[in-house]
Design a protein around this motif. Structure first.
Motif, mmCIF file in Angstrom:
data_model
loop_
_atom_site.group_PDB
_atom_site.id
_atom_site.type_symbol
_atom_site.label_atom_id
_atom_site.label_comp_id
_atom_site.label_asym_id
_atom_site.label_seq_id
_atom_site.Cartn_x
_atom_site.Cartn_y
_atom_site.Cartn_z
ATOM 1 N N GLU A 2 -33.900 65.011 -6.683
ATOM 2 C CA GLU A 2 -34.211 64.785 -5.401
ATOM 3 C C GLU A 2 -36.019 64.528 -5.587
ATOM 4 O OE1 GLU A 2 -33.243 68.425 -3.382
ATOM 5 O OE2 GLU A 2 -35.195 69.203 -3.858
ATOM 6 N N LEU A 3 -36.484 63.986 -4.612
ATOM 7 C CA LEU A 3 -38.004 64.026 -4.605
ATOM 8 C C LEU A 3 -38.263 64.141 -3.081
ATOM 9 C CD1 LEU A 3 -39.143 61.193 -3.288
ATOM 10 C CD2 LEU A 3 -37.862 60.203 -5.254
ATOM 11 N N THR A 4 -39.688 64.604 -3.041
ATOM 12 C CA THR A 4 -40.253 64.861 -1.688
ATOM 13 C C THR A 4 -41.045 63.914 -1.411
ATOM 14 O OG1 THR A 4 -39.936 67.191 -2.068
ATOM 15 C CG2 THR A 4 -41.093 66.634 -0.159
ATOM 16 N N ALA A 5 -40.878 63.071 -0.282
ATOM 17 C CA ALA A 5 -41.536 61.884 0.129
ATOM 18 C C ALA A 5 -42.664 62.504 1.299
ATOM 19 C CB ALA A 5 -40.940 60.763 0.787
ATOM 20 N N TRP A 6 -43.891 62.502 0.980
ATOM 21 C CA TRP A 6 -44.809 63.093 2.087
ATOM 22 C C TRP A 6 -45.540 61.760 2.744
ATOM 23 C CZ3 TRP A 6 -44.767 67.994 2.931
ATOM 24 C CH2 TRP A 6 -44.171 68.870 2.026
ATOM 25 N N ASN A 7 -45.550 61.913 4.178
ATOM 26 C CA ASN A 7 -46.450 60.893 4.805
ATOM 27 C C ASN A 7 -47.718 61.797 5.586
ATOM 28 O OD1 ASN A 7 -44.777 58.725 4.591
ATOM 29 N ND2 ASN A 7 -44.064 58.731 6.560
ATOM 30 N N LEU A 8 -48.633 60.929 6.119
ATOM 31 C CA LEU A 8 -49.797 61.560 6.755
ATOM 32 C C LEU A 8 -49.449 62.230 8.085
ATOM 33 C CD1 LEU A 8 -52.890 59.664 5.715
ATOM 34 C CD2 LEU A 8 -52.482 62.273 5.856
ATOM 35 N N GLU A 9 -48.842 61.512 8.873
ATOM 36 C CA GLU A 9 -48.439 61.797 10.366
ATOM 37 C C GLU A 9 -47.065 62.319 10.340
ATOM 38 O OE1 GLU A 9 -50.988 60.326 13.089
ATOM 39 O OE2 GLU A 9 -52.465 60.991 11.752
ATOM 40 N N GLN A 10 -46.288 61.362 10.295
ATOM 41 C CA GLN A 10 -44.732 61.529 10.707
ATOM 42 C C GLN A 10 -44.078 61.653 9.444
ATOM 43 O OE1 GLN A 10 -43.805 58.391 13.318
ATOM 44 N NE2 GLN A 10 -43.308 59.669 14.849
ATOM 45 N N ALA A 11 -43.239 62.612 9.553
ATOM 46 C CA ALA A 11 -42.237 62.578 8.294
ATOM 47 C C ALA A 11 -41.613 61.415 7.951
ATOM 48 C CB ALA A 11 -41.122 63.575 8.711
ATOM 49 N N PRO A 12 -41.349 61.071 6.806
ATOM 50 C CA PRO A 12 -40.643 59.782 6.621
ATOM 51 C C PRO A 12 -39.346 59.681 7.130
ATOM 52 C CG PRO A 12 -41.303 60.785 4.744
ATOM 53 C CD PRO A 12 -41.638 62.005 5.649
ATOM 54 N N SER A 13 -39.072 58.660 7.819
ATOM 55 C CA SER A 13 -37.821 58.367 8.453
ATOM 56 C C SER A 13 -37.134 57.145 7.912
ATOM 57 C CB SER A 13 -37.945 58.349 10.050
ATOM 58 O OG SER A 13 -38.721 56.918 10.345
ATOM 59 N N GLY A 14 -36.161 56.644 8.694
ATOM 60 C CA GLY A 14 -35.282 55.462 8.157
ATOM 61 C C GLY A 14 -36.060 54.325 7.895
ATOM 62 N N ASP A 15 -37.082 54.098 8.440
ATOM 63 C CA ASP A 15 -37.733 52.823 8.260
ATOM 64 C C ASP A 15 -38.995 52.826 7.410
ATOM 65 O OD1 ASP A 15 -39.131 54.185 10.190
ATOM 66 O OD2 ASP A 15 -40.317 52.521 10.754
ATOM 67 N N ASP A 16 -38.940 53.993 6.726
ATOM 68 C CA ASP A 16 -39.966 54.048 5.606
ATOM 69 C C ASP A 16 -39.454 53.367 4.286
ATOM 70 O OD1 ASP A 16 -41.305 56.502 7.334
ATOM 71 O OD2 ASP A 16 -42.582 56.283 5.693
ATOM 72 N N GLY A 17 -40.408 52.927 3.587
ATOM 73 C CA GLY A 17 -39.874 52.095 2.428
ATOM 74 C C GLY A 17 -39.234 52.997 1.493
ATOM 75 N N ILE A 18 -39.587 54.192 1.298
ATOM 76 C CA ILE A 18 -38.846 54.936 0.171
ATOM 77 C C ILE A 18 -37.407 55.282 0.567
ATOM 78 C CG2 ILE A 18 -39.725 57.126 1.250
ATOM 79 C CD1 ILE A 18 -39.092 56.343 -2.537
ATOM 80 N N LEU A 19 -37.340 55.341 1.776
ATOM 81 C CA LEU A 19 -35.729 55.994 2.158
ATOM 82 C C LEU A 19 -34.929 54.326 2.209
ATOM 83 C CD1 LEU A 19 -36.445 58.428 4.855
ATOM 84 C CD2 LEU A 19 -35.317 58.570 2.789
ATOM 85 N N MET A 20 -35.691 53.204 2.531
ATOM 86 C CA MET A 20 -34.982 51.969 2.489
ATOM 87 C C MET A 20 -34.445 51.673 0.953
ATOM 88 S SD MET A 20 -36.031 49.470 5.328
ATOM 89 C CE MET A 20 -37.797 49.638 5.734
ATOM 90 N N ALA A 21 -35.529 52.107 0.063
ATOM 91 C CA ALA A 21 -35.348 51.454 -1.201
ATOM 92 C C ALA A 21 -34.182 52.255 -1.427
ATOM 93 C CB ALA A 21 -36.537 52.070 -2.088
ATOM 94 N N MET A 22 -33.932 53.554 -1.266
ATOM 95 C CA MET A 22 -32.664 54.140 -1.732
ATOM 96 C C MET A 22 -31.433 53.730 -1.529
ATOM 97 S SD MET A 22 -33.780 56.808 -3.449
ATOM 98 C CE MET A 22 -35.498 57.713 -3.573
ATOM 99 N N SER A 23 -31.284 52.750 -0.523
ATOM 100 C CA SER A 23 -30.075 51.837 -0.354
ATOM 101 C C SER A 23 -30.006 50.718 -1.266
ATOM 102 C CB SER A 23 -29.855 51.548 0.974
ATOM 103 O OG SER A 23 -31.063 50.875 1.452
ATOM 104 N N TRP A 24 -30.904 50.528 -2.151
ATOM 105 C CA TRP A 24 -30.951 49.275 -3.020
ATOM 106 C C TRP A 24 -29.862 49.311 -3.891
ATOM 107 C CZ3 TRP A 24 -31.324 44.406 -3.945
ATOM 108 C CH2 TRP A 24 -31.260 44.122 -5.192
ATOM 109 N N PRO A 25 -29.523 50.570 -4.411
ATOM 110 C CA PRO A 25 -28.399 50.475 -5.612
ATOM 111 C C PRO A 25 -26.905 50.036 -4.968
ATOM 112 C CG PRO A 25 -29.823 52.433 -5.998
ATOM 113 C CD PRO A 25 -30.301 51.727 -4.600
ATOM 114 N N LYS A 26 -26.983 50.578 -3.565
ATOM 115 C CA LYS A 26 -25.613 50.203 -3.082
ATOM 116 C C LYS A 26 -25.507 48.772 -2.544
ATOM 117 C CE LYS A 26 -22.500 53.010 -1.587
ATOM 118 N NZ LYS A 26 -22.031 53.108 -3.168
ATOM 119 N N ILE A 27 -26.717 48.105 -2.193
ATOM 120 C CA ILE A 27 -26.878 46.698 -1.775
ATOM 121 C C ILE A 27 -26.542 46.001 -3.075
ATOM 122 C CG2 ILE A 27 -28.109 44.860 -0.749
ATOM 123 C CD1 ILE A 27 -29.598 47.085 1.027
#
Lengths: 278, 152
Positions: B114-139
């Protein structure tokens, strides 16, 4: 130092500028490596800091996409039935022969070729019709995955509601097909992509959408086609590829066209694919 | 997993080939990884456990965290690597002066699940690139899985 996520694999294959691939031992499976890269990111890894904030993904790739490029080249140059080891040749890149060791190539080559058996040897020739049928099946199975993973295929991919609102009701089957076609087009030459688009009865992009959707319009104007692909950076500095021969064979050029970086920013997969069907 | 470090059958190492030595996976330790929302112009050791890790506080959500980093408040999210995958930190062997034909080797330095993704203001959510990227293997599975064979 790189952070990489991958399945079992132990060999990188860098094809010059064109792409970065990974073979597992014995070359039974081929992986592609893509970079997730956003600006202004670095890593803490254990008790160290790493300036390069990319995350590399190594995912299995269908080797037939690569063989197809060589088949297309052979069709153009010779246009006759040939043994596979005569088709997959590359004077600039002899390691392309590894492709022929992929078990899947032998099993699936009939999807894109006509075959002729003479004696105990089989000879192959590119088949346009069969290839389009094969690509259509690829599109169909990609559509399925897109649907089951709630991937936003409409224009507003990067809206703040990627997960919570799922799809808006206006997303049509054609949107899915168009998006899948865009993804597949990363792996095939432009000409074939255009023909596949026709074959799938994808009309021209509904231009009105781009004019009326402010979000879309902004994205199109602000983000030139390849703005978020940083292949230059990757290939030149990080992989220390400077020494590799920049001259590319035709097939490599085709590869390069398919995916210039081999390590394209993954986020580009989540932007609208309309550009691919213009 | 083979990864015995020996060259496989077939074509020998050519230009541009890099070997990933999977034998090194056995001895690799786990190291926590944090994706920071800023560029740090440095490669090398950092006293992460002394200054950064102790400042991490759990937030509302189960996997959400907050930390103060150089006077800035960061919002973080634990992101597991996609199922079936493992995170590897790779390092290339020192290469004093490579010949054109020489094979390069990278080794596994540490692993992560696992990794911890950090943002400045808001915690990373579904539209953050890193979370979207995690669905790349499935696609990508959809694109690259073999197509079903026709009925004979």
């Amino acid at each position: 130092e790189q952070t990489l996520q991958g399945q079992n694999a132990d060999k990188f294959l860098c094809a010059g500028d064109a792409a970065l691939y990974l073979f597992n031992s014995g070359a039974q499976q081929l992986f592609e490596v893509k970079a997730f890269h956003e600006e202004y990111h670095s890593w803490f890894i254990g008790q160290a800091v790493q300036h390069d904030g990319r995350l590399l993904f190594a995912t299995p790739v269908d080797p037939l996409f690569l063989v197809l490029l060589y088949l297309l080249k052979a069709e153009k140059e010779q246009g006759k039935f040939q043994a596979l080891d005569q088709v997959v040749v590359d004077s600039e890149f002899s390691a392309c022969k590894i492709l022929l060791q992929c078990a899947r190539v032998v099993q699936s080559i009939h999807h894109v070729t006509e075959e002729k058996e003479i004696g105990s040897k089989v000879y192959y020739k590119y088949s346009h019709d069969k290839t389009l049928m094969w690509l259509k099946k690829k599109v169909n199975q990609t559509v399925k995955v897109l649907k089951s993973n709630d991937v936003c295929v409409g224009g507003r991919v990067q809206s703040a509601t990627f997960i919570s609102s799922k799809q808006s009701t206006t997303v049509t089957e054609e949107d899915y097909i168009r998006y899948a076609h865009g993804l597949i087009s990363e792996y095939i030459p432009e000409e074939l992509s255009a023909e596949l688009s026709k074959y799938l009865h994808l009309g021209l992009v509904r231009a009105s959408n781009f004019i009326t959707l402010p979000l879309q319009k902004r994205k199109l104007s602000e983000a030139p086609l390849e703005a978020d692909e940083d292949y230059s950076k990757f290939n030149s500095s990080d992989m220390k590829n400077k020494k590799t021969n920049r001259k590319m064979s035709a097939a490599q050029k085709a590869l390069a066209k398919v995916d210039k970086s081999g390590m394209k920013n993954i986020s580009s997969f989540f932007t609208s694919k309309a550009k691919a069907t213009k | 997993m083979a990864g015995d470090g020996s060259a496989g059958p077939g074509p020998g190492p050519g230009p541009g080939l890099v070997r990933l030595d999977l034998g090194s996976l056995r001895g690799a330790s786990r190291a926590p990884v944090h994706l920071l929302p800023c560029v740090v112009e440095h490669d090398g050791s950092a006293a992460v456990d002394r200054y950064f890790t102790p400042a991490i506080r759990p937030q509302g959500g189960r996997s959400e965290k907050a930390v103060s980093f150089r006077g800035r408040s960061l919002q973080g999210q634990e992101v597991p690597v996609p199922q079936g995958y493992v995170g590897l930190v790779l390092k290339e062997d020192a290469q004093p002066c490579l010949e054109e034909e020489e094979e390069r080797t990278v080794r596994v330095k540490s692993v992560f699940t696992e990794l911890t993704a950090w943002n400045l203001e808001q915690a990373p959510s579904g539209d953050d690139g890193i979370l979207m990227a995690m669905s790349w293997p499935k696609i990508s599975e959809g694109l690259h899985a073999p197509v079903p064979e026709e009925e004979p």
